[in-house]
Every structure is written in C-alpha cells, then in structure tokens.
Design a protein around this motif. Structure first.
Motif, short mmCIF file in Angstrom:
data_model
loop_
_atom_site.label_atom_id
_atom_site.label_comp_id
_atom_site.label_asym_id
_atom_site.label_seq_id
_atom_site.Cartn_x
_atom_site.Cartn_y
_atom_site.Cartn_z
N GLN A 1 0.83 -1.20 0.00
CA GLN A 1 0.00 0.00 0.00
C GLN A 1 0.87 1.26 0.00
N SER B 1 -5.37 -6.06 -4.56
CA SER B 1 -5.91 -6.05 -5.94
C SER B 1 -5.00 -5.32 -6.92
N SER B 2 -4.21 -4.36 -6.41
CA SER B 2 -3.34 -3.58 -7.30
C SER B 2 -2.20 -4.41 -7.87
N ILE B 3 -1.92 -5.59 -7.26
CA ILE B 3 -0.81 -6.42 -7.77
C ILE B 3 -1.30 -7.79 -8.24
N ASN C 1 0.72 -8.94 -11.03
CA ASN C 1 2.17 -9.00 -10.85
C ASN C 1 2.64 -10.45 -10.96
#
Length: 324
Positions: free
Chosen positions: A278, A310-312, A315
């Motif tokens: 984060q 959720s942002s990765i 990845n």
C-alpha cells in the motif's frame, strides 16, 4: 403430678432440630450476610453456611434457593438445578427460584426450558428486571433477536441502567445488523463492566462494519491490555484497521511488533507485506508475503482473494506466490 413425657420429647426434638416442628424457615436468614460474602467472592464460605443452616432447617426454600444461587456463581450450573427445584417444591411462589433456574438453564443450553422458568418468574413478579433479562437471553440464544429485544426493553423500563439488559439489547441489535444502534448500549454496559472483552470485541466488529476503522483502536488496545492470550488476534485486527484507514506506516509498525513477539506466525509478515504494498514498496512487500506463505501456506488463499492486494493481482511474482 404425672410426668408428660410426650411434651418433654417434643421439647427435646425442638432443641435438636432447631425448632423445625414450629418453623420451617431459618429465623436468622440474612440477605446482607450472603451479599457480603458475594461481594468478596467468598462462595465456599457462603455454601458452608447454607449447609449448616439446612441441617437445622431442611424445609427452608430460601436456603435452597441460596444454595442454587451460590452454585451458579461457582459456575456449577447443572448442580444448581437440584436445590432450585427443591426450593420451588417447598414454595412455588418464590419468583427468585424460577429466575435462578432460568439463568442456570440458559447456561446449560436448555433455552426452551429456560423460557418456561423465566415466564413463571414473570407471572409471579413482573417488577424485577432479571426475569425479563433471562427471558431475553433465552430467545437471543435461539436466534429470536427481535423477540429478545422486547424483553430487554421491558427490563430497561423497570431499571434503565440494568447492565445485562443493556448488554443483551446491544448484542441483539448487533445480530439484527443494527450496528449503529447497538453501540450506545454496549458502551453503556461497559461503563459498569469495563473489563468485559466480549463486549469490547462486539464494539470492534460494529465499528468495523460501519467502516469507522479508527474507532476500533481504543477497544483493541483495551483487549490487548486485558487479555494477553488474545494479543496476536487483537494486534492483527489493529493492523488491519489501520490499513483500511490508510494509516499504512502505523500498520507496518504494528506488524513489526507482531513479527518480534510472534516470529513463527505468518500473519505478521503477511500484514507487513500488505502495508508495504500500500505504501508503494512492491518488491519488499512481496518478500514479506513470501515469508508469510512459507510459515503458513493457508495464507496463499488469503492473498489470492485479498482486496487490499488487488493492485498487484497481475504482478508475475504475486501470481507465482499464489499459485494453487
């Protein structure tokens, strides 16, 4: 003069038995005496006294009721039922015996029977909040929370500061998903019983569900202070609440604390990894997630569906870490 041996025999029996021929109740029964023992948690002393008095007055319903109540306080709920039944047998209009019986039946998970006993107590005397609280508790445990609220409200009409009615109403409102409404009752209850960690947890859950994350922190700190055995759960929850609230650096500090105190628990590394991600420190965060999963493989499933990550989701390293 002819001796009246019959009278002498009667007088002798009166002396030996504590005059039970003419009195079935203990003339020296003292509510204050027992209350003083209860205040000092001297239940063994109170029980010893009851046994001594019952030898002299074996038909005194108040003594049997008191014995049952003492056993309740000693958490011997099954054992308390026999003397309470005896008290009712000797005096079926003694409302406190039915009330105590309802309390014990609630504690032994016999809720329908508790309702019957509580109703009998209410029928005899409807001016004691305990009768309605016992009834509310039974309905609450049977997941009839709307019905339970009716009885907690009646208890509060009699005594608007009855702690267990406040607690019961707060809990029922919580389970009816009326989280905002539940909070004032739980907080008022805690004014009387400040160390009740169960009530503290319900306040944590309520504020969490209302997305008022910062409001959970004082209650979590209190739980940590009161219950060392719950420290890991409370610290983890505190870290999560700080993360949800956007206080990522504070959350990282909390998880560093967990790692220091509980180095074999993956959750500390997991929470720190989330906080670092984060904060934009993706690579370091992924390293911490890897440490977490090595200690606890079940955290792989947690990470796979964690909205905070959720942002990765795309990845490559994260995908490999969470492969099932």
């Amino acid at each position: 003069m002819k001796k009246n041996l019959g009278i002498i025999f009667i007088l002798l029996m009166m002396i030996l038995s504590g005059c039970t021929l003419f009195s079935t109740t203990d003339p020296d029964f003292s509510r204050e005496k027992y209350d003083s023992w209860y205040e000092q948690n001297q239940y063994d002393e109170a029980l010893k006294h009851v046994y001594e008095r019952l030898e002299k007055y074996p038909k005194d319903p108040l003594l049997y009721n008191e014995k049952g109540y003492i056993l309740i306080n000693m958490e011997q709920y099954e054992e308390s039922l026999e003397p309470l039944e005896k008290a009712i047998e000797l005096d079926d209009e003694l409302d406190s015996s039915y009330s105590n019986k309802a309390l014990s039946l609630n504690r032994t998970n016999e809720y329908e029977k508790a309702i019957v006993a509580a109703q009998k107590a209410i029928d005899i005397s409807d001016q004691e909040p305990e009768q309605f609280i016992n009834m509310g508790n039974a309905h609450s445990m049977l997941e009839r929370d709307e019905k339970a609220l009716e009885y907690y409200d009646k208890a509060l009409e009699i005594d608007d500061s009855a702690p267990y009615a406040l607690y019961g109403k707060g809990i029922s409102l919580y389970f009816l998903q009326e989280y905002e409404e539940s909070i004032p009752y739980l907080e008022e209850y805690l004014a009387y019983y400040t160390n009740d960690t169960e009530a503290l947890w319900y306040l944590v859950y309520s504020y969490d569900l209302l997305e008022e994350y910062s409001a959970t922190i004082p209650y979590l700190d209190k739980i940590i202070e009161l219950k060392p055995e719950q420290t890991l759960d409370a610290l983890d929850y505190k870290g999560l609440m700080l993360t949800y609230n956007g206080d990522f650096q504070k959350a990282e500090d909390i998880y560093d604390n967990i790692i220091e105190e509980f180095p074999d628990e993956g959750i500390g590394y997991y929470g720190k990894g989330v906080a670092l991600i984060q904060l934009g420190e993706i690579d370091q965060g992924l390293e911490e997630l890897e440490n977490a999963i090595e200690l606890n493989e079940a955290l792989k499933d947690t990470a796979y569906s964690d909205p905070l990550l959720s942002s990765i989701y795309n990845n490559e390293t994260f995908i490999k870490l969470t492969e099932l």
